[in-house]
Design an enzyme around this catalytic site. Structure first.
Site, PDB file in Angstrom:
ATOM      1  N   ARG A 120       1.704  81.017   9.358  1.00  0.00           N
ATOM      2  CA  ARG A 120       3.102  80.558   9.420  1.00  0.00           C
ATOM      3  C   ARG A 120       3.942  81.650   8.777  1.00  0.00           C
ATOM      4  O   ARG A 120       3.757  81.977   7.603  1.00  0.00           O
ATOM      5  CB  ARG A 120       3.287  79.235   8.681  1.00  0.00           C
ATOM      6  CG  ARG A 120       4.733  78.877   8.478  1.00  0.00           C
ATOM      7  CD  ARG A 120       4.960  77.458   8.026  1.00  0.00           C
ATOM      8  NE  ARG A 120       4.750  76.529   9.122  1.00  0.00           N
ATOM      9  CZ  ARG A 120       5.161  75.269   9.127  1.00  0.00           C
ATOM     10  NH1 ARG A 120       5.811  74.783   8.076  1.00  0.00           N
ATOM     11  NH2 ARG A 120       4.938  74.478  10.154  1.00  0.00           N
ATOM     12  N   HIS A 147       6.923  77.364  17.870  1.00  0.00           N
ATOM     13  CA  HIS A 147       6.075  76.437  17.100  1.00  0.00           C
ATOM     14  C   HIS A 147       5.117  75.760  18.099  1.00  0.00           C
ATOM     15  O   HIS A 147       5.215  74.556  18.359  1.00  0.00           O
ATOM     16  CB  HIS A 147       6.954  75.417  16.378  1.00  0.00           C
ATOM     17  CG  HIS A 147       6.288  74.664  15.282  1.00  0.00           C
ATOM     18  ND1 HIS A 147       4.954  74.893  14.912  1.00  0.00           N
ATOM     19  CD2 HIS A 147       6.731  73.672  14.459  1.00  0.00           C
ATOM     20  CE1 HIS A 147       4.650  74.082  13.911  1.00  0.00           C
ATOM     21  NE2 HIS A 147       5.696  73.338  13.626  1.00  0.00           N
ATOM     22  N   GLN A 150       3.031  72.431  17.364  1.00  0.00           N
ATOM     23  CA  GLN A 150       3.814  71.196  17.335  1.00  0.00           C
ATOM     24  C   GLN A 150       4.026  70.657  18.753  1.00  0.00           C
ATOM     25  O   GLN A 150       3.895  69.457  19.001  1.00  0.00           O
ATOM     26  CB  GLN A 150       5.173  71.456  16.661  1.00  0.00           C
ATOM     27  CG  GLN A 150       6.026  70.221  16.554  1.00  0.00           C
ATOM     28  CD  GLN A 150       5.471  69.196  15.576  1.00  0.00           C
ATOM     29  OE1 GLN A 150       5.221  69.521  14.426  1.00  0.00           O
ATOM     30  NE2 GLN A 150       5.271  67.952  16.033  1.00  0.00           N
ATOM     31  N   ASP A 236      15.630  68.307  15.895  1.00  0.00           N
ATOM     32  CA  ASP A 236      15.032  68.977  14.730  1.00  0.00           C
ATOM     33  C   ASP A 236      16.158  69.228  13.725  1.00  0.00           C
ATOM     34  O   ASP A 236      17.338  69.053  14.045  1.00  0.00           O
ATOM     35  CB  ASP A 236      14.395  70.299  15.217  1.00  0.00           C
ATOM     36  CG  ASP A 236      13.574  71.024  14.167  1.00  0.00           C
ATOM     37  OD1 ASP A 236      13.333  70.447  13.086  1.00  0.00           O
ATOM     38  OD2 ASP A 236      13.170  72.175  14.418  1.00  0.00           O
ATOM     39  N   CYS A 276       9.855  66.771  14.994  1.00  0.00           N
ATOM     40  CA  CYS A 276       8.663  67.415  14.438  1.00  0.00           C
ATOM     41  C   CYS A 276       8.500  67.142  12.939  1.00  0.00           C
ATOM     42  O   CYS A 276       7.404  67.283  12.411  1.00  0.00           O
ATOM     43  CB  CYS A 276       8.689  68.912  14.722  1.00  0.00           C
ATOM     44  SG  CYS A 276      10.042  69.783  13.920  1.00  0.00           S
ATOM     45  N   ARG A 304      -0.868  66.141  15.349  1.00  0.00           N
ATOM     46  CA  ARG A 304      -1.091  67.538  14.955  1.00  0.00           C
ATOM     47  C   ARG A 304      -2.575  67.735  14.642  1.00  0.00           C
ATOM     48  O   ARG A 304      -3.195  68.735  15.008  1.00  0.00           O
ATOM     49  CB  ARG A 304      -0.250  67.895  13.711  1.00  0.00           C
ATOM     50  CG  ARG A 304       1.242  67.936  13.935  1.00  0.00           C
ATOM     51  CD  ARG A 304       1.665  69.100  14.816  1.00  0.00           C
ATOM     52  NE  ARG A 304       1.279  70.389  14.271  1.00  0.00           N
ATOM     53  CZ  ARG A 304       1.961  71.074  13.339  1.00  0.00           C
ATOM     54  NH1 ARG A 304       3.102  70.600  12.869  1.00  0.00           N
ATOM     55  NH2 ARG A 304       1.539  72.265  12.905  1.00  0.00           N
TER      56      ARG A 304
HETATM   57  N1  NVA Z   1      12.627  74.334  13.113  1.00  0.00           N
HETATM   58  C1  NVA Z   1      12.049  73.955  11.859  1.00  0.00           C
HETATM   59  C2  NVA Z   1      10.737  73.302  12.083  1.00  0.00           C
HETATM   60  C3  NVA Z   1      10.044  72.846  10.827  1.00  0.00           C
HETATM   61  C4  NVA Z   1       8.696  72.268  11.112  1.00  0.00           C
HETATM   62  C5  NVA Z   1      11.879  75.184  10.984  1.00  0.00           C
HETATM   63  O1  NVA Z   1      11.538  76.253  11.525  1.00  0.00           O
HETATM   64  O2  NVA Z   1      12.130  75.105   9.785  1.00  0.00           O
HETATM   65  N1   CP Z   2       6.348  69.851  11.741  1.00  0.00           N
HETATM   66  C1   CP Z   2       5.813  70.712  10.872  1.00  0.00           C
HETATM   67  O1   CP Z   2       5.375  71.802  11.237  1.00  0.00           O
HETATM   68  O2   CP Z   2       5.785  70.263   9.597  1.00  0.00           O
HETATM   69  P1   CP Z   2       5.462  71.113   8.280  1.00  0.00           P
HETATM   70  O3   CP Z   2       6.601  72.099   8.114  1.00  0.00           O
HETATM   71  O4   CP Z   2       5.415  70.099   7.185  1.00  0.00           O
HETATM   72  O5   CP Z   2       4.157  71.824   8.481  1.00  0.00           O
END
Ligand code: NVA
Ligand code: CP
Length: 321
Positions: A120, A147, A150, A236, A276, A304
């Site tokens: 990540r 992502h 997800q 989101d 998500c 997930r």
């Molecule tokens: N779009 C959000 C998703 C978090 C799971 C982010 O990138 O922070």
């Molecule tokens: N939806 C998702 O990826 O959640 P986290 O940021 O908690 O991993």
């Protein structure tokens, strides 16, 4: 698809699987996505029956987090242990990545010691650089651009409720972020239509969208109109990780992009709602919608686990049917 083979610490002892990565949704063909989703359902059924499924005995997953996480960490970590493997958790602050060790060198080293890596991070180019120096599969656990894990779970959830997503309408309300672009790839691959409504300044970038027909993507300035006839409405956070400095400006720009009961009323009567997570009730979604009867967000989060177990199995062992 690369013809390279995995050369990890076990090389020479086991038949080598073709080296594949999952850096964006379209790294897999439609057929491969459907295979992984089928396996996810089977693996989920076994899990619900407490039936052991440990095909990854003695395999190790390294997870690298350069951003925060709850679901991604817990689902990958629990999933890997449930399949008989083990997990190493690294962050920028507790590894040499935080002291400027090149990502390429980290990839060369880590991928000699483990069987698969989940990352990540910020820019997609960073995970691509890692993958191009890795001997083992690399999975995108979220970047600024995509992502894919997800969306795999989201589509699994949709299929569980509605059998097939092909030919359906999915409406994205809000920021054209990593989730929105991944939905777009999924729409192209799996044959559904994506409606997108975002405020001026936060819309999809035509350069990234490329040439897609109206059967794949329709953009709307009015989010209510975008929801008309939708089989799934999803949204989101207004501010994704890494963009926190824009928080206040975004709050004002997105004020009319809150998925509430009025918006859901435009969608099909049996439309589902997904997010998500983490969610901010009263911002991108009302409490009544996310905690209401059309919301499937908790199953979505649970999926997930099942979807990623199928993904890990596919990347490490290939097709098992
Ligand atoms: N779009 C959000 C998703 C978090 C799971 C982010 O990138 O922070
Ligand atoms: N939806 C998702 O990826 O959640 P986290 O940021 O908690 O991993």
């Amino acid at each position: 698809m690369s013809n390279a083979v995995q050369q990890n610490a076990h090389s020479g002892l086991l038949p080598a699987a073709a080296l594949r990565h999952f850096l964006q949704f379209k790294d897999f063909s439609r057929d491969e996505i459907l295979y992984v989703l089928d396996r996810a359902r089977l693996i989920k059924e076994k899990f619900k029956r407490y039936e052991p499924h440990r095909p990854l005995y003695d395999r190790t997953l390294a997870m690298v987090f350069e951003k925060a996480s709850t679901r991604t960490r817990v689902s990958f970590e629990a999933g890997m242990y449930q399949m008989g493997g083990s997990v190493i958790h690294l962050t920028t602050t507790d590894s040499q990545l935080g002291r400027a060790e090149p990502i390429e060198d980290t990839a060369r080293v880590v991928s000699r010691m483990v069987d698969v890596v989940m990352i990540r991070t910020f820019e997609q180019t960073r995970i691509e650089r890692f993958a191009s120096h890795s001997r083992v599969p690399v999975i995108n656990g979220l970047t600024n651009e995509f992502h894919p894990c997800q969306i795999l779970a989201d589509i699994l959830t949709f299929i569980e409720h509605r059998q097939d997503i092909a030919g359906k309408i999915v409406t994205w309300v809000g920021d054209a972020n990593n989730m929105a672009y991944t939905w777009l790839q999924a729409a192209e691959l799996l044959g559904f239509t994506l409606h997108v409504s975002a405020p001026e300044g936060y819309r999809l970038d035509p350069a990234r969208v490329g040439s897609v027909g109206p059967g794949v993507l329709k953009e709307f300035s009015d989010p209510h109109e975008a929801c008309r006839g939708a089989h799934l409405v999803t949204t989101d956070v207004w501010t994704s990780m890494g963009y926190e400095a824009e928080n206040e400006v975004r709050r004002q720009a997105f004020a009319h992009w809150c998925v509430d009961a009025d918006m859901m009323a435009q969608a099909a009567t049996d439309a589902l709602f997904m997010h998500c997570l983490p969610a901010h009730r009263g911002e991108e979604v009302s409490g009544a919608v996310i905690d209401g009867p059309q919301s499937v967000v908790w199953e979505e989060a649970e999926n997930r686990l099942h979807a990623q177990k199928a993904l890990l199995e596919f990347l490490l062992l290939g097709r098992l049917d």
